[in-house]
Write an enzyme that holds these catalytic residues in place. Structure first.
Site, PDB file in Angstrom:
ATOM      1  CG  ASP A   1       3.582 -20.237   8.089  1.00  0.00           C
ATOM      2  OD1 ASP A   1       4.024 -19.198   7.597  1.00  0.00           O
ATOM      3  OD2 ASP A   1       2.407 -20.345   8.481  1.00  0.00           O
TER       4      ASP A   1
ATOM      5  CG  HIS B   1       0.219 -17.233   8.722  1.00  0.00           C
ATOM      6  ND1 HIS B   1       1.038 -17.969   7.903  1.00  0.00           N
ATOM      7  CD2 HIS B   1      -0.446 -16.385   7.905  1.00  0.00           C
ATOM      8  CE1 HIS B   1       0.870 -17.583   6.651  1.00  0.00           C
ATOM      9  NE2 HIS B   1      -0.029 -16.607   6.619  1.00  0.00           N
TER      10      HIS B   1
HETATM   11  P1  NAD Z   1     -10.035 -12.961  -1.571  1.00  0.00           P
HETATM   12  O1  NAD Z   1     -10.123 -11.488  -1.368  1.00  0.00           O
HETATM   13  O2  NAD Z   1      -9.836 -13.509  -2.930  1.00  0.00           O
HETATM   14  O3  NAD Z   1     -11.352 -13.636  -0.996  1.00  0.00           O
HETATM   15  C1  NAD Z   1     -11.863 -13.346   0.250  1.00  0.00           C
HETATM   16  C2  NAD Z   1     -13.369 -13.489   0.158  1.00  0.00           C
HETATM   17  O4  NAD Z   1     -13.888 -13.346   1.480  1.00  0.00           O
HETATM   18  C3  NAD Z   1     -14.044 -12.425  -0.697  1.00  0.00           C
HETATM   19  O5  NAD Z   1     -14.836 -13.069  -1.670  1.00  0.00           O
HETATM   20  C4  NAD Z   1     -14.855 -11.608   0.291  1.00  0.00           C
HETATM   21  O6  NAD Z   1     -16.074 -11.154  -0.259  1.00  0.00           O
HETATM   22  C5  NAD Z   1     -15.090 -12.634   1.391  1.00  0.00           C
HETATM   23  N1  NAD Z   1     -15.367 -12.063   2.705  1.00  0.00           N
HETATM   24  C6  NAD Z   1     -14.840 -10.953   3.270  1.00  0.00           C
HETATM   25  N2  NAD Z   1     -15.384 -10.730   4.466  1.00  0.00           N
HETATM   26  C7  NAD Z   1     -16.244 -11.745   4.682  1.00  0.00           C
HETATM   27  C8  NAD Z   1     -17.126 -12.049   5.728  1.00  0.00           C
HETATM   28  N3  NAD Z   1     -17.226 -11.272   6.821  1.00  0.00           N
HETATM   29  N4  NAD Z   1     -17.886 -13.168   5.629  1.00  0.00           N
HETATM   30  C9  NAD Z   1     -17.800 -13.952   4.541  1.00  0.00           C
HETATM   31  N5  NAD Z   1     -17.007 -13.685   3.490  1.00  0.00           N
HETATM   32  C10 NAD Z   1     -16.232 -12.603   3.569  1.00  0.00           C
HETATM   33  O7  NAD Z   1      -8.916 -13.450  -0.556  1.00  0.00           O
HETATM   34  P2  NAD Z   1      -8.169 -14.861  -0.536  1.00  0.00           P
HETATM   35  O8  NAD Z   1      -6.979 -14.788  -1.411  1.00  0.00           O
HETATM   36  O9  NAD Z   1      -9.152 -15.946  -0.744  1.00  0.00           O
HETATM   37  O10 NAD Z   1      -7.612 -14.847   0.962  1.00  0.00           O
HETATM   38  C11 NAD Z   1      -8.493 -14.929   2.040  1.00  0.00           C
HETATM   39  C12 NAD Z   1      -7.749 -14.664   3.351  1.00  0.00           C
HETATM   40  O11 NAD Z   1      -6.784 -15.674   3.586  1.00  0.00           O
HETATM   41  C13 NAD Z   1      -6.972 -13.348   3.382  1.00  0.00           C
HETATM   42  O12 NAD Z   1      -7.140 -12.774   4.677  1.00  0.00           O
HETATM   43  C14 NAD Z   1      -5.527 -13.793   3.203  1.00  0.00           C
HETATM   44  O13 NAD Z   1      -4.627 -12.864   3.750  1.00  0.00           O
HETATM   45  C15 NAD Z   1      -5.554 -15.075   3.995  1.00  0.00           C
HETATM   46  N6  NAD Z   1      -4.453 -16.017   3.756  1.00  0.00           N
HETATM   47  C16 NAD Z   1      -4.017 -16.732   4.826  1.00  0.00           C
HETATM   48  C17 NAD Z   1      -2.992 -17.656   4.672  1.00  0.00           C
HETATM   49  C18 NAD Z   1      -2.504 -18.464   5.855  1.00  0.00           C
HETATM   50  O14 NAD Z   1      -1.538 -19.214   5.684  1.00  0.00           O
HETATM   51  N7  NAD Z   1      -3.087 -18.378   7.027  1.00  0.00           N
HETATM   52  C19 NAD Z   1      -2.427 -17.846   3.416  1.00  0.00           C
HETATM   53  C20 NAD Z   1      -2.911 -17.123   2.330  1.00  0.00           C
HETATM   54  C21 NAD Z   1      -3.935 -16.195   2.509  1.00  0.00           C
HETATM   55  C1  LMR Z   2       0.716 -16.067   2.889  1.00  0.00           C
HETATM   56  O1  LMR Z   2       1.430 -16.484   3.807  1.00  0.00           O
HETATM   57  O2  LMR Z   2       0.851 -16.428   1.710  1.00  0.00           O
HETATM   58  C2  LMR Z   2      -0.342 -15.036   3.192  1.00  0.00           C
HETATM   59  O3  LMR Z   2      -0.643 -15.043   4.566  1.00  0.00           O
HETATM   60  C3  LMR Z   2       0.115 -13.697   2.725  1.00  0.00           C
HETATM   61  C4  LMR Z   2      -0.927 -12.631   2.858  1.00  0.00           C
HETATM   62  O4  LMR Z   2      -0.569 -11.570   3.395  1.00  0.00           O
HETATM   63  O5  LMR Z   2      -2.078 -12.829   2.436  1.00  0.00           O
END
Ligand code: NAD
Ligand code: LMR
Length: 328
Positions: A162, A190
């Site tokens: 952010d 977030h």
């Molecule tokens: P993704 O689905 O591509 O990958 C997530 C991976 O985590 C998968 O491979 C899954 O098998 C694994 N996983 C699920 N549960 C698990 C567990 N208990 N232990 C270990 N591994 C586990 O998702 P992504 O695009 O890599 O995103 C991951 C997370 O990050 C999501 O929750 C997404 O919303 C979040 N995210 C947060 C922000 C932020 O700014 N905070 C930004 C973008 C995404």
């Molecule tokens: C982001 O801010 O890009 C993510 O947290 C969005 C999402 O819901 O995975």
């Protein structure tokens, strides 16, 4: 003399963010070009996820990174977090069709309770934890509450994306270089309720507020654009942000470990009551980092509009945290 390797655990290592993150950790962008790392990678036990993790590990090996002193694949947090110095908790349960917010919170509460307990049991007593998996603040809160023997201050949530998004919008509005923006703050959760605050920001000593001089733009364009950026990326890509999220995770951990040189950054951290936020709420604050510790920027004036924004994001966070309390 070369440094002793540190242990870096990454969960969700075979996911999208993992794929954008691991190679940068391995190349030294997170902890320094002189810091060897042992990667402790965790995925769910599912065969497909474990196979995908094997593939990612083969690729890390094929990069022949001189700083990689070891790579481990795990399916159990109790082994993945053994002696770990840094833990990036990326894997989380995504919202599925028909899933209510409460179901999502409950599913993630299970994951982050188990991971918090495992960190508590086996990680380095000084482990620094960043939660990326959504809902990031509440997941970080759950992990912190599940690890009573570790310092609560070492559990953090990612608000850096952010912060970086806000900086980028300001750079394009002012026509100035994004790297020249100082003293930006993002408060709260977030989520679209976060409050990106450029009232104190400067560019080459000039006030950003005066440079922009457009309160309507702040309220009607800037805040909604930053707040809804995650959704805009999902709409455009069909997938949530990954490279920028990984970039923000690198920034967060690098700054925490190596310091910010006085520069403000944003981290989601457990409140100790600063700015009237109740203790333990995992809240985005402006901080500076030095010697491996963060410090909240204190004494900032909170005007009426800012207070309203802070109250709104706080209410959302407290609602999330209340929703999981019975599961802890
Ligand atoms: P993704 O689905 O591509 O990958 C997530 C991976 O985590 C998968 O491979 C899954 O098998 C694994 N996983 C699920 N549960 C698990 C567990 N208990 N232990 C270990 N591994 C586990 O998702 P992504 O695009 O890599 O995103 C991951 C997370 O990050 C999501 O929750 C997404 O919303 C979040 N995210 C947060 C922000 C932020 O700014 N905070 C930004 C973008 C995404
Ligand atoms: C982001 O801010 O890009 C993510 O947290 C969005 C999402 O819901 O995975």
């Amino acid at each position: 003399m070369s440094k002793k390797p540190v242990r870096v655990a990454v969960t969700g290592a075979a996911g999208q963010i993992g794929y954008a993150l691991l190679f940068r950790i391995a190349s030294g962008e997170m902890l320094g070009k002189d810091q060897p790392v042992i990667l402790q990678l965790l995925e769910i036990p599912d065969e497909k996820a474990q196979n995908a993790l094997k593939g990612v590990i083969m690729e890390i090996e094929d990069c022949a990174f001189p700083l990689v002193a070891g790579i481990e694949a795990h399916s159990d947090p109790m082994t993945a977090f053994k002696d770990t110095d840094y833990a990036l908790l990326v894997g989380a349960r995504p919202r599925g069709p028909g899933m209510e917010r409460a179901d999502l919170l409950a599913a993630n509460a299970q994951i982050f309770t188990a991971q918090g307990k495992a960190l508590n049991a086996v990680a380095s007593r000084d482990v620094r934890v960043l939660v990326v998996g959504n809902p990031a603040n509440t997941n970080a809160y759950i992990a912190m509450k599940s690890a009573p023997d570790l310092p609560a201050k070492n559990f953090t949530a990612m608000l850096r994306l952010d912060h970086n998004r806000a900086a980028s919008q300001i750079a394009s509005k002012t026509g100035k270089a994004v790297g020249s923006i100082e003293k930006l703050a993002v408060w709260g959760n977030h989520s679209p309720t976060m409050y990106a605050d450029y009232r104190f920001a400067t560019i080459e000593g000039q006030s950003v507020k005066e440079l922009i001089n457009d309160e309507q733009w702040n309220r009607e364009v800037f805040l909604p654009t930053v707040g809804k950026r995650g959704a805009a990326i999902i709409a455009a890509r069909g997938l949530s942000s990954a490279a920028s999220a990984a970039g923000a995770a690198i920034d967060h951990m690098r700054d925490w470990a190596l310091g910010t040189n006085g520069k403000w950054v944003t981290m989601g951290i457990p409140s100790k009551g600063e700015y009237g936020i109740p203790a333990e709420v995992m809240f985005g604050y402006p901080v500076t980092c030095e010697g491996g510790e963060y410090k909240i920027v204190e004494g900032l004036e909170i005007d009426e509009f800012s207070q309203e924004c802070i109250n709104k994001t706080l209410a959302e966070l407290q609602g999330e945290q209340d929703g999981v309390k019975h599961l802890l």
